[in-house]
Enzyme design. Structure first.
Site, short mmCIF file in Angstrom:
data_model
loop_
_atom_site.label_atom_id
_atom_site.label_comp_id
_atom_site.label_asym_id
_atom_site.label_seq_id
_atom_site.Cartn_x
_atom_site.Cartn_y
_atom_site.Cartn_z
N HIS A 68 -3.40 7.09 2.04
CA HIS A 68 -3.78 5.76 1.54
C HIS A 68 -5.15 5.40 2.11
O HIS A 68 -5.47 5.72 3.25
CB HIS A 68 -2.73 4.73 1.99
N ASN A 84 -9.95 -0.57 -0.83
CA ASN A 84 -8.50 -0.45 -0.79
C ASN A 84 -7.93 -1.03 -2.09
O ASN A 84 -7.92 -2.24 -2.28
CB ASN A 84 -7.97 -1.21 0.44
N CYS A 123 0.82 -1.22 0.00
CA CYS A 123 0.00 0.00 0.00
C CYS A 123 0.85 1.27 0.00
O CYS A 123 0.34 2.35 -0.28
CB CYS A 123 -0.96 -0.01 1.19
#
Ligand code: COA
Length: 333
Positions: free
Chosen positions: A257, A287, A116
């Protein structure tokens, strides 16, 4: 301000998300969950899924979208960096496949694996190629087909992830007041146990056993990751603001993020940044791993919210553990 001749500045952006939507109602039909739990615990309402194709297709589509907005020849692209944890295959690198798909015949490239935090890490590496003066046009793309490594019987994790890609073109500028100003990037490999995909690599080559044990799927101990992520992302965002003498008033947007809305809120709170200055797309896309930050950049820029001169703080946390932040000043109209 640094002593380099060039700063790296984003001069064009592009994105791609697949058409197929999986909403929370869909998950109610396949696992023991409900819309209210997912929305209150994560902030996610729906995510996109790529049915046919691979990560290189997502990345290539994002770059094609970028190229529609920028008058450059494909042969001018010097390098392509693909941030991903879902490469098409171990080798060749997804960047090679993307290079071929978009016809960037003079570009070299490679994949960067930082989960990520992948876009942030690749943004620093791509910018370094520009800052040293050797390269003039570098594409950094965050792309992940998370649906290819998600176990759709694991209710703890399958609701979290989606597929997508977004790309930025980096070029040099001698105007030091814009472009990438600073980064803080960190890793702590002791976090491996909490978020990983252990099957299929040299540690556990693919076998009936690895498949039977579901080791070809993403594993996450969500509670443990949450505890570290919420502190890590908040601290590193605060730190980059402090060392660049930025107050919350100075910052146009915090671009975090998108793993969990509660982690995003905690980061914003620690930095004193109000909700209207925090970019959000987790509700629409979930995500998307390396793609969340550039997707936010593309959507907020294209809707006219990010403007020339805007001071942006980017922040990420992911598997590794990897985490970091960047201070960037938007440099184009
Ligand atoms: N639907 C309904 N209930 C669920 C569920 C789902 N999809 N998934 C888990 N639950 C249950 C759990 O089984 C647990 O039940 P129990 O108390 O009876 O054991 C309960 O909900 C609470 O689970 P918990 O894990 O404590 O929830 P949480 O508040 O920690 O939220 C995450 C779970 C995954 C959303 C959260 O931990 C998270 O976001 N983790 C970090 C993700 C991240 O940042 N990753 C880093 C980068 S990828």
């Amino acid at each position: 301000m640094n002593n380099r001749k060039y700063n790296a500045v984003i001069t064009a952006v592009g994105m791609y998300v697949p058409d197929k939507v999986l909403d929370n109602k869909y998950f109610e039909s396949i696992i023991d969950t409900n819309d209210e739990w997912i929305v209150t615990r994560t902030g996610i309402k729906e995510r996109r899924i790529l049915e046919n194709g691979a990560t290189s297709d997502l990345a290539a589509a994002a770059i094609e979208d970028l190229l529609k907005t920028k008058d450059i020849k494909r042969e001018e692209i010097d390098a392509i960096i693909v941030a991903t944890v879902t490469p098409d295959m171990f080798f060749p690198a997804t960047a090679c496949l993307v290079q071929d798909k978009i016809g960037a015949k003079n570009a070299w490239g490679f994949d960067l694996s930082a989960a990520c935090s992948g876009f942030l890490f690749a943004f620093q590496v791509g910018s370094s190629l520009i800052e040293c003066g050797t390269y003039k046009k570098v594409i950094v793309v965050g792309a992940d087909k998370m649906s290819s490594i998600v176990d759709y019987t694991d209710r703890n994790n399958c609701i979290l992830f989606g597929d997508g890609a977004a790309a930025v073109l980096l070029e040099p500028t001698e105007d030091k007041s814009v472009g990438l100003q600073d980064t803080i990037l960190k890793t702590d490999g002791s976090g491996e146990a909490f978020l990983n995909m252990r099957g299929g690599g040299s540690l556990n080559p693919p076998s009936h056993e690895t498949v039977d044990n579901k080791m070809h799927y993403l594993f996450q101990d969500g509670k443990s990751v949450y505890k570290v992520a919420v502190v890590g992302m908040a601290d590193v965002s605060y730190e980059i603001m402090k060392r660049n003498n930025l107050t919350a008033d100075d910052v146009a947007y915090l671009i975090p993020h998108q793993a969990n809305l509660r982690i995003i809120d905690a980061t914003a709170k620690r930095c004193g940044i109000p909700p209207e200055k925090v970019t959000i797309n987790i509700d629409k896309y979930g995500n998307t791993t390396a793609a969340t930050i550039p997707l936010c950049i593309v959507e907020y820029y294209r809707s006219g919210k990010i403007k020339k001169g805007d001071k942006l703080v980017l922040a990420a946390f992911g598997a590794g553990f990897t985490w970091g932040s960047a201070f960037y000043v938007w440099g184009v109209d």
